[in-house]
Design a protein around this motif. Structure first.
Motif, mmCIF file in Angstrom:
data_model
loop_
_atom_site.group_PDB
_atom_site.id
_atom_site.type_symbol
_atom_site.label_atom_id
_atom_site.label_comp_id
_atom_site.label_asym_id
_atom_site.label_seq_id
_atom_site.Cartn_x
_atom_site.Cartn_y
_atom_site.Cartn_z
ATOM 1 N N MET A 286 36.013 61.060 72.613
ATOM 2 C CA MET A 286 36.454 60.607 71.424
ATOM 3 C C MET A 286 36.707 61.316 71.055
ATOM 4 S SD MET A 286 38.503 57.309 71.430
ATOM 5 C CE MET A 286 36.766 55.433 71.209
ATOM 6 N N PRO A 287 37.146 62.168 70.452
ATOM 7 C CA PRO A 287 37.100 62.798 68.929
ATOM 8 C C PRO A 287 36.047 62.828 67.901
ATOM 9 C CG PRO A 287 39.558 62.069 68.630
ATOM 10 C CD PRO A 287 38.383 61.634 69.785
ATOM 11 N N GLN A 288 35.050 63.506 67.495
ATOM 12 C CA GLN A 288 34.511 63.119 66.528
ATOM 13 C C GLN A 288 34.087 62.013 65.367
ATOM 14 O OE1 GLN A 288 31.471 66.041 67.078
ATOM 15 N NE2 GLN A 288 29.850 64.032 66.529
ATOM 16 N N GLY A 289 33.715 61.435 65.116
ATOM 17 C CA GLY A 289 33.419 60.446 63.804
ATOM 18 C C GLY A 289 35.079 59.548 64.246
ATOM 19 N N MET A 290 35.363 59.908 65.496
ATOM 20 C CA MET A 290 36.546 58.073 65.706
ATOM 21 C C MET A 290 36.362 57.108 66.563
ATOM 22 S SD MET A 290 40.586 58.400 67.264
ATOM 23 C CE MET A 290 41.057 57.528 68.404
ATOM 24 N N SER A 291 35.915 56.115 65.888
ATOM 25 C CA SER A 291 35.786 54.982 67.036
ATOM 26 C C SER A 291 36.176 53.516 67.151
ATOM 27 C CB SER A 291 33.873 54.298 66.674
ATOM 28 O OG SER A 291 34.584 54.083 65.186
ATOM 29 N N VAL A 292 36.821 53.366 68.551
ATOM 30 C CA VAL A 292 37.155 51.725 68.736
ATOM 31 C C VAL A 292 35.819 50.587 68.963
ATOM 32 C CG1 VAL A 292 38.730 50.632 70.045
ATOM 33 C CG2 VAL A 292 38.842 53.312 69.397
ATOM 34 N N ASP A 293 36.019 49.465 68.603
ATOM 35 C CA ASP A 293 35.586 48.533 68.752
ATOM 36 C C ASP A 293 34.609 47.962 69.890
ATOM 37 O OD1 ASP A 293 34.113 46.379 67.323
ATOM 38 O OD2 ASP A 293 35.333 45.143 68.135
#
Lengths: 266, 376
Positions: free
Chosen positions: B230-237
């Motif tokens: 995933m792109p930097q800084g993006m996070s999914v719970d």
């Protein structure tokens, strides 16, 4: 040919409403061919059915009788030629197919009632969901047709609780609830006990008396004699002979027809 | 010689040797010498196994050796002590709520209560207002739950999903998994039967892919591999990722179960629906699916039970579901005793069993209720 019987419904046919239109064409089949894979099931079928006509299709099993009437409401697709029903030409256009099916009722050999719905729900399903008729009105119509096929008391039972003859009468009523212009019968009595054949034929005769346009694939030669305008004999996917019932039975022309009739009529 | 029966032979009671408990025993337990031997071996086995088992599980006031709730750790450590129910009782809150802040317990409690309040009338066929009930449960309830549990709005303290745990997480995972996998599974099953080659191929590929991969792999991929891509800084719970994984996994299985039901229906049903002018979606929704789903209720419930138990696999990726909280507590030194871990596992097994057994019984009840007697 054990499935062929000649149940006779003994009553006078009231012909006062049984006029065949001279000008209005109900079904027009022109040069139709159909293949199942490589197998040529229907070959060069030409058949014009006028409004109010009652046609019986006879022939040995595997001759393509059922396939022919299933092409009329596009349960089977034809590959060549034209099928025009109520002035709508059947193509792969789903809208046209639905339009045709709304006005063409079909009765199957094995009834095909919906076993998870009560009789009344079987009858009102299509009027409510296809025609958009309010539930109360659809139920009133359904009861009317159940009375016509003489089983109003079964309205709240499930199909599995009815005898074969009753189920087939419900199936006819279910088609009638859509107020079709044409009725197709695909061997409606072949799966029934001899005792029940009569009650189904009675209903079909009364339908004919009202002037319904009908095509019946059936082995009931008594019925053919009593109500048909025309008998069509098919063999190997072709229409071999076509005549008025009296002439058809008393004076068949084609060798194949003679053989067939000699086997089924004693 | 003609014979005509003039009166009907009256019905008589069956001879006594064919009815009653003695006849039942003779028929079922001692019908043959082999049966008799097997019966005796079975009884001896039960005599051998039941008393010690009872002694281990039953608390002292019922005549067993287990330490009841409220007991001390010393009692659990004593020689010959049975299961340490005192430990379970002491850690019960952790098993139910995980690391959810104690002063916020009322929030999961409302979620549990509201869920029970909505699901019981929904599952009870005679309860009125089914439509409103269903709308509340399937649409309003999840939204309320999300905001209530997660917080961060309306002045509610934010509780990130890392702090959720125990039975709460197990129920959230399985309930969302079950509810979301039904429509996805049905659509996949219909897609697999489609005449359109692209839709069919996509559905087949999806189903075969998810069925061919172990759930553990799916969860590992979701929790470890996915963030790398995933792109930097993006996070999914993390919980959400596990949730999606479990749901898609279950829907692939469900699709195959539903397909079995669709194929079992006679072609005449499809033809009758079409010949009445019903469109594809209407004939599916009104004629085909109600029958097909009814036929495969046992298979569907089987999938749900498997899903419910499989939620315990999320402990591998560090989510504290019921089993994981039990496991974590079993190394709690304050309650260290020989039977500590066993007690925990018995407790966890019992909780899982209660839910799965309930599902199983309910499916049998529905099968009977939906049975209109005869096949078409």
């Amino acid at each position: 040919m054990s499935q062929v019987s000649e149940t006779v419904v003994e009553r006078e046919i009231d012909t006062s409403h049984m006029q065949v239109s001279q000008t209005e064409v109900a079904i027009d089949i022109v040069g139709m061919h159909k293949w199942f894979g490589d197998f040529h099931v229907l070959r060069d079928i030409n058949l014009r059915v006028m409004k109010g006509e009652r046609i019986v299709i006879a022939g040995p099993s595997g001759s393509g009788k059922s396939t022919l009437i299933r092409c009329v409401n596009r349960l089977e697709e034809h590959q060549q030629g034209d099928v025009i029903v109520n002035d709508v030409e059947l193509t792969s256009d789903l809208k046209r197919i639905d339009e045709v099916r709304r006005d063409v009722g079909m009765v199957f050999q094995h009834f095909n009632l919906f076993p998870h719905l009560s009789i009344l729900q079987n009858l009102t399903l299509a009027p409510i969901w296809v025609r958009g008729i309010p539930k109360a009105e659809a139920e009133a119509t359904a009861m009317h047709y159940l009375e016509r096929v003489k089983i109003p008391e079964q309205a709240h039972k499930f199909p599995g609780q009815l005898s074969g003859g009753q189920q087939q009468r419900v199936a006819i009523a279910r088609s009638l609830c859509m107020q079709p212009k044409i009725m197709l019968f695909d061997e409606p009595t072949s799966a029934l006990d001899p005792e029940m054949v009569k009650e189904v034929l009675e209903v079909m005769i009364s339908l004919a008396e009202e002037g319904m346009t009908m095509i019946c694939v059936t082995h009931e030669m008594g019925f053919a004699r009593q109500v048909a305008n025309r008998v069509i004999f098919m063999d190997q996917g072709q229409i071999i002979e076509e005549n008025e019932p009296e002439a058809f039975f008393s004076n068949p022309q084609h060798e194949r027809t003679k053989l067939f009739l000699s086997q089924i009529l004693h | 010689m003609a014979f005509v029966r003039e009166d009907l032979y009256p019905a008589q009671p069956a001879p006594t040797q064919f009815t009653g408990p003695l006849a039942w025993m003779r028929r079922n337990l001692f019908a043959t010498p082999t049966d008799a031997v097997l019966t005796i071996i079975g009884i001896l086995f039960l005599i051998w196994i039941i008393p010690p088992l009872f002694g281990f599980i039953a608390p002292t006031f019922l005549g067993g050796n287990a330490v009841p709730a409220g007991g001390t750790v010393e009692q659990c450590r004593a020689e010959g002590a049975g299961a340490c129910w005192a430990f379970i009782a002491a850690r019960l809150n952790f098993f139910i709520y995980g690391f959810y802040p104690v002063e916020e317990y009322w929030r999961p409690n409302i979620v549990f209560g509201l869920g029970a309040l909505l699901i019981i009338p929904l599952l009870w066929p005679r309860a009125p207002f089914k439509r409103t009930n269903a709308a509340l449960f399937f649409i309003v309830y999840p939204v309320v739950c999300y905001y209530l549990l997660n917080g961060g709005v309306f002045g509610l303290r934010s509780v990130p999903t890392e702090q959720w745990g125990g039975l709460l997480v197990t129920l959230v995972l399985s309930l969302v998994g079950i509810i979301c996998s039904i429509p996805i599974g049905i659509l996949l099953a219909l897609g697999r039967q489609s005449k359109l080659p692209i839709i069919k191929t996509l559905c087949v590929m999806f189903i075969e892919l998810w069925r061919a991969v172990p759930l553990i792999t799916v969860l590992f991929m979701a929790s470890i591999m996915l963030p790398l891509f995933m792109p930097q800084g993006m996070s999914v719970d993390k919980l959400l990722r596990a949730l999606v994984g479990v749901t898609l996994f279950a829907s692939a299985y469900l699709a195959e179960v539903v397909r079995g039901g669709l194929q079992a229906l006679p072609r005449g049903q499809y033809e009758a629906a079409s010949s009445l002018g019903l469109s594809y979606w209407k004939s599916m929704g009104l004629v085909i699916l109600p029958q097909a789903l009814k036929h495969v209720i046992p298979g569907i419930v089987n999938t749900f039970i498997a899903l419910f138990k499989d939620t315990s696999l999320v402990s591998i990726v560090g989510i504290f579901d019921l089993l994981n909280t039990v496991q974590a507590s079993s190394s709690d030194v304050n309650w260290g005793s020989p039977t500590q871990a066993v007690s925990g596992y018995i407790f966890a097994a019992f909780v899982f069993w209660i839910f799965c057994f309930a599902m199983s019984r309910y499916s049998i009840f529905m099968e009977r209720r939906l049975d209109t007697g005869h096949k078409g």
